[in-house]
Scaffold this motif. Sequence first.
Motif, PDB file in Angstrom:
ATOM      1  N   ILE A 123       0.840  -1.182   0.000  1.00  0.00           N
ATOM      2  CA  ILE A 123       0.000   0.000   0.000  1.00  0.00           C
ATOM      3  C   ILE A 123       0.875   1.232   0.000  1.00  0.00           C
ATOM      4  O   ILE A 123       2.007   1.197   0.439  1.00  0.00           O
ATOM      5  CB  ILE A 123      -0.968   0.018   1.195  1.00  0.00           C
ATOM      6  CG1 ILE A 123      -0.231  -0.056   2.510  1.00  0.00           C
ATOM      7  CG2 ILE A 123      -1.927  -1.122   1.121  1.00  0.00           C
ATOM      8  CD1 ILE A 123      -1.169  -0.123   3.684  1.00  0.00           C
ATOM      9  N   ARG A 124       0.345   2.297  -0.516  1.00  0.00           N
ATOM     10  CA  ARG A 124       1.150   3.495  -0.665  1.00  0.00           C
ATOM     11  C   ARG A 124       0.284   4.703  -0.342  1.00  0.00           C
ATOM     12  O   ARG A 124      -0.743   4.910  -0.952  1.00  0.00           O
ATOM     13  CB  ARG A 124       1.637   3.585  -2.108  1.00  0.00           C
ATOM     14  CG  ARG A 124       2.704   4.618  -2.359  1.00  0.00           C
ATOM     15  CD  ARG A 124       3.192   4.471  -3.777  1.00  0.00           C
ATOM     16  NE  ARG A 124       3.625   3.117  -4.065  1.00  0.00           N
ATOM     17  CZ  ARG A 124       4.836   2.639  -3.780  1.00  0.00           C
ATOM     18  NH1 ARG A 124       5.732   3.423  -3.226  1.00  0.00           N
ATOM     19  NH2 ARG A 124       5.157   1.405  -4.067  1.00  0.00           N
ATOM     20  N   PHE A 181      -0.124   8.879   0.026  1.00  0.00           N
ATOM     21  CA  PHE A 181       0.463  10.032  -0.657  1.00  0.00           C
ATOM     22  C   PHE A 181       0.568  11.256   0.224  1.00  0.00           C
ATOM     23  O   PHE A 181       1.110  12.258  -0.182  1.00  0.00           O
ATOM     24  CB  PHE A 181      -0.358  10.366  -1.903  1.00  0.00           C
ATOM     25  CG  PHE A 181      -0.376   9.223  -2.867  1.00  0.00           C
ATOM     26  CD1 PHE A 181       0.734   8.953  -3.633  1.00  0.00           C
ATOM     27  CD2 PHE A 181      -1.476   8.397  -2.962  1.00  0.00           C
ATOM     28  CE1 PHE A 181       0.739   7.882  -4.503  1.00  0.00           C
ATOM     29  CE2 PHE A 181      -1.474   7.324  -3.829  1.00  0.00           C
ATOM     30  CZ  PHE A 181      -0.366   7.071  -4.598  1.00  0.00           C
ATOM     31  N   PRO A 214     -11.072  12.318   1.651  1.00  0.00           N
ATOM     32  CA  PRO A 214     -10.041  11.298   1.401  1.00  0.00           C
ATOM     33  C   PRO A 214     -10.575  10.170   0.508  1.00  0.00           C
ATOM     34  O   PRO A 214     -11.721   9.749   0.686  1.00  0.00           O
ATOM     35  CB  PRO A 214      -9.709  10.749   2.789  1.00  0.00           C
ATOM     36  CG  PRO A 214     -10.230  11.732   3.756  1.00  0.00           C
ATOM     37  CD  PRO A 214     -11.364  12.445   3.085  1.00  0.00           C
ATOM     38  N   HIS A 246       0.115   3.754  -9.286  1.00  0.00           N
ATOM     39  CA  HIS A 246       0.280   4.426  -7.990  1.00  0.00           C
ATOM     40  C   HIS A 246       0.584   5.913  -8.194  1.00  0.00           C
ATOM     41  O   HIS A 246       0.029   6.771  -7.514  1.00  0.00           O
ATOM     42  CB  HIS A 246       1.405   3.762  -7.191  1.00  0.00           C
ATOM     43  CG  HIS A 246       0.959   2.529  -6.459  1.00  0.00           C
ATOM     44  ND1 HIS A 246       0.722   2.497  -5.107  1.00  0.00           N
ATOM     45  CD2 HIS A 246       0.701   1.282  -6.899  1.00  0.00           C
ATOM     46  CE1 HIS A 246       0.338   1.292  -4.739  1.00  0.00           C
ATOM     47  NE2 HIS A 246       0.321   0.522  -5.823  1.00  0.00           N
ATOM     48  N   ARG A 247       1.486   6.182  -9.133  1.00  0.00           N
ATOM     49  CA  ARG A 247       1.852   7.582  -9.393  1.00  0.00           C
ATOM     50  C   ARG A 247       0.650   8.362  -9.930  1.00  0.00           C
ATOM     51  O   ARG A 247       0.393   9.492  -9.516  1.00  0.00           O
ATOM     52  CB  ARG A 247       3.012   7.637 -10.401  1.00  0.00           C
ATOM     53  CG  ARG A 247       4.380   7.681  -9.711  1.00  0.00           C
ATOM     54  CD  ARG A 247       5.458   8.079 -10.708  1.00  0.00           C
ATOM     55  NE  ARG A 247       5.636   7.058 -11.737  1.00  0.00           N
ATOM     56  CZ  ARG A 247       6.486   6.039 -11.636  1.00  0.00           C
ATOM     57  NH1 ARG A 247       7.243   5.927 -10.562  1.00  0.00           N
ATOM     58  NH2 ARG A 247       6.612   5.163 -12.601  1.00  0.00           N
ATOM     59  N   ALA A 305      -2.510   7.717  -9.510  1.00  0.00           N
ATOM     60  CA  ALA A 305      -3.488   7.916  -8.434  1.00  0.00           C
ATOM     61  C   ALA A 305      -3.056   9.066  -7.526  1.00  0.00           C
ATOM     62  O   ALA A 305      -3.865   9.901  -7.123  1.00  0.00           O
ATOM     63  CB  ALA A 305      -3.655   6.627  -7.631  1.00  0.00           C
ATOM     64  N   GLY A 306      -1.745   9.112  -7.225  1.00  0.00           N
ATOM     65  CA  GLY A 306      -1.226  10.183  -6.376  1.00  0.00           C
ATOM     66  C   GLY A 306      -1.419  11.549  -7.042  1.00  0.00           C
ATOM     67  O   GLY A 306      -1.820  12.512  -6.391  1.00  0.00           O
ATOM     68  N   ALA A 325      -5.394  10.839  -4.902  1.00  0.00           N
ATOM     69  CA  ALA A 325      -5.800   9.735  -4.023  1.00  0.00           C
ATOM     70  C   ALA A 325      -5.081   9.877  -2.683  1.00  0.00           C
ATOM     71  O   ALA A 325      -3.945  10.342  -2.630  1.00  0.00           O
ATOM     72  CB  ALA A 325      -5.460   8.396  -4.655  1.00  0.00           C
ATOM     73  N   THR A 326      -5.736   9.490  -1.629  1.00  0.00           N
ATOM     74  CA  THR A 326      -5.107   9.531  -0.309  1.00  0.00           C
ATOM     75  C   THR A 326      -4.201   8.323  -0.132  1.00  0.00           C
ATOM     76  O   THR A 326      -3.112   8.419   0.420  1.00  0.00           O
ATOM     77  CB  THR A 326      -6.189   9.531   0.788  1.00  0.00           C
ATOM     78  OG1 THR A 326      -7.109  10.575   0.492  1.00  0.00           O
ATOM     79  CG2 THR A 326      -5.592   9.747   2.158  1.00  0.00           C
ATOM     80  N   ILE A 327      -4.658   7.186  -0.596  1.00  0.00           N
ATOM     81  CA  ILE A 327      -3.886   5.956  -0.431  1.00  0.00           C
ATOM     82  C   ILE A 327      -4.358   4.945  -1.478  1.00  0.00           C
ATOM     83  O   ILE A 327      -5.516   4.976  -1.895  1.00  0.00           O
ATOM     84  CB  ILE A 327      -4.051   5.404   1.008  1.00  0.00           C
ATOM     85  CG1 ILE A 327      -3.027   4.316   1.306  1.00  0.00           C
ATOM     86  CG2 ILE A 327      -5.450   4.897   1.280  1.00  0.00           C
ATOM     87  CD1 ILE A 327      -2.922   3.999   2.800  1.00  0.00           C
ATOM     88  N   VAL A 328      -3.435   4.092  -1.912  1.00  0.00           N
ATOM     89  CA  VAL A 328      -3.786   3.009  -2.835  1.00  0.00           C
ATOM     90  C   VAL A 328      -3.570   1.684  -2.122  1.00  0.00           C
ATOM     91  O   VAL A 328      -2.520   1.471  -1.517  1.00  0.00           O
ATOM     92  CB  VAL A 328      -2.910   3.049  -4.112  1.00  0.00           C
ATOM     93  CG1 VAL A 328      -3.209   1.843  -5.001  1.00  0.00           C
ATOM     94  CG2 VAL A 328      -3.136   4.340  -4.879  1.00  0.00           C
ATOM     95  N   LEU A 329      -4.564   0.821  -2.156  1.00  0.00           N
ATOM     96  CA  LEU A 329      -4.425  -0.528  -1.592  1.00  0.00           C
ATOM     97  C   LEU A 329      -4.422  -1.517  -2.748  1.00  0.00           C
ATOM     98  O   LEU A 329      -5.371  -1.557  -3.537  1.00  0.00           O
ATOM     99  CB  LEU A 329      -5.595  -0.861  -0.662  1.00  0.00           C
ATOM    100  CG  LEU A 329      -5.842   0.021   0.555  1.00  0.00           C
ATOM    101  CD1 LEU A 329      -7.013  -0.532   1.370  1.00  0.00           C
ATOM    102  CD2 LEU A 329      -4.606   0.101   1.428  1.00  0.00           C
ATOM    103  N   ASP A 330      -3.349  -2.291  -2.843  1.00  0.00           N
ATOM    104  CA  ASP A 330      -3.278  -3.311  -3.887  1.00  0.00           C
ATOM    105  C   ASP A 330      -4.034  -4.548  -3.446  1.00  0.00           C
ATOM    106  O   ASP A 330      -3.871  -5.027  -2.331  1.00  0.00           O
ATOM    107  CB  ASP A 330      -1.811  -3.689  -4.153  1.00  0.00           C
ATOM    108  CG  ASP A 330      -1.093  -2.621  -4.938  1.00  0.00           C
ATOM    109  OD1 ASP A 330      -1.758  -1.933  -5.731  1.00  0.00           O
ATOM    110  OD2 ASP A 330       0.136  -2.464  -4.766  1.00  0.00           O
ATOM    111  N   LEU A 346      -8.036   7.903   9.597  1.00  0.00           N
ATOM    112  CA  LEU A 346      -8.602   9.136   9.046  1.00  0.00           C
ATOM    113  C   LEU A 346      -9.777   9.657   9.873  1.00  0.00           C
ATOM    114  O   LEU A 346     -10.164  10.809   9.734  1.00  0.00           O
ATOM    115  CB  LEU A 346      -9.053   8.900   7.608  1.00  0.00           C
ATOM    116  CG  LEU A 346      -7.905   8.794   6.597  1.00  0.00           C
ATOM    117  CD1 LEU A 346      -8.374   8.168   5.305  1.00  0.00           C
ATOM    118  CD2 LEU A 346      -7.309  10.172   6.336  1.00  0.00           C
TER     119      LEU A 346
END
Lengths: 170, 143
Positions: free
Chosen positions: A17-18, A20, B78, B91-92, B94-95, B99-104, B119
């Motif tokens: 997970i990432r 930002f 968020p 990911h990039r 989405a950022g 996006a606040t966060i990406v869950l794979d 949050l």
Amino acid sequence: MNGPTTSPARRRAKPSIRAFAGDRQASSQPLGYVLLAEDDTELRRLVEWSLEEEGFVVHSAGDGRAMLELLEAAARDEIPLPDVLVMDVRMPQYDGLDVLRALRLSRWDVPVVLMTAFPDDRTLEAAKDLGATCTLSKPVDMDDLVRAVSIVHDLARERELLRSRVGPPF
Amino acid sequence: MLIAEDDDELRRLLADTLEQDGYTVRTAGDGRGMLAMLSAVSRGELPRPWLIVMDVRMPACGGMEVLSALRLAEWDVPVVIITAFGDMDLHRDAGRRGATIVLDKPFELDTLVCVARALATAPMLEDDEITNSGRKPPFGGDA
């Protein structure tokens, strides 16, 4: 917190997970301030080392009472205000849930990551009710812990930004 | 909070998990359904969400498109993006879109709960709740 999706064995942060919200640029500034309470000296040192490697500044305590002293020192500006707390649940003197309860009584909403070797429903429910952000089961994988603290730290910053713009979520 | 996920089983699982943690959840099966919910919010027919969870690949309209629409409309709620195709480009992207966060996928449901709790506002206690809990407070409310 019953059922397969929330069983203790699954209460772990996931690597892929990432977030930002955090600024991961190289900088001499610490990533954030963490207060740690863990009575197992070896594990405490391991957690300190792992979080410091990631760029956090860590102040640590060996039990709940010492954690409360750190919090009081932070409230008096003697040490930086913590961005995240990491606490064991079972500790001598006051345990992690006691400290968490004291924080919420003091209307201090710093995010808290708990670690426990006894993740029974009662503990998990109490942790949830007191607003622990996540509860990791021991043995805790250090990579998981660092990721959990980093994400919680980043999202807490996001939360503060949001509040400053649109007020608290309801 | 609002959830858009086209996989019926996963959508139910996400909603159940978050409801079990105490949140009120509304769901849509695709991006168009999410946009319809957001329109209802702007008309005041639904409460304003404090968290949105969206899959990337969905029929009609994907999560990334809805995310862009949200940010264009200057909604800074968020947004958690969930995806089975989470390469670095995604990911990039989405950022960049906010996006606040990406869950794979697959992700553990507890991770989503952790994100939601991180949050949300922590529950604050009053003195009488402490007393009722039967445990002595370690310190008062002045820290």
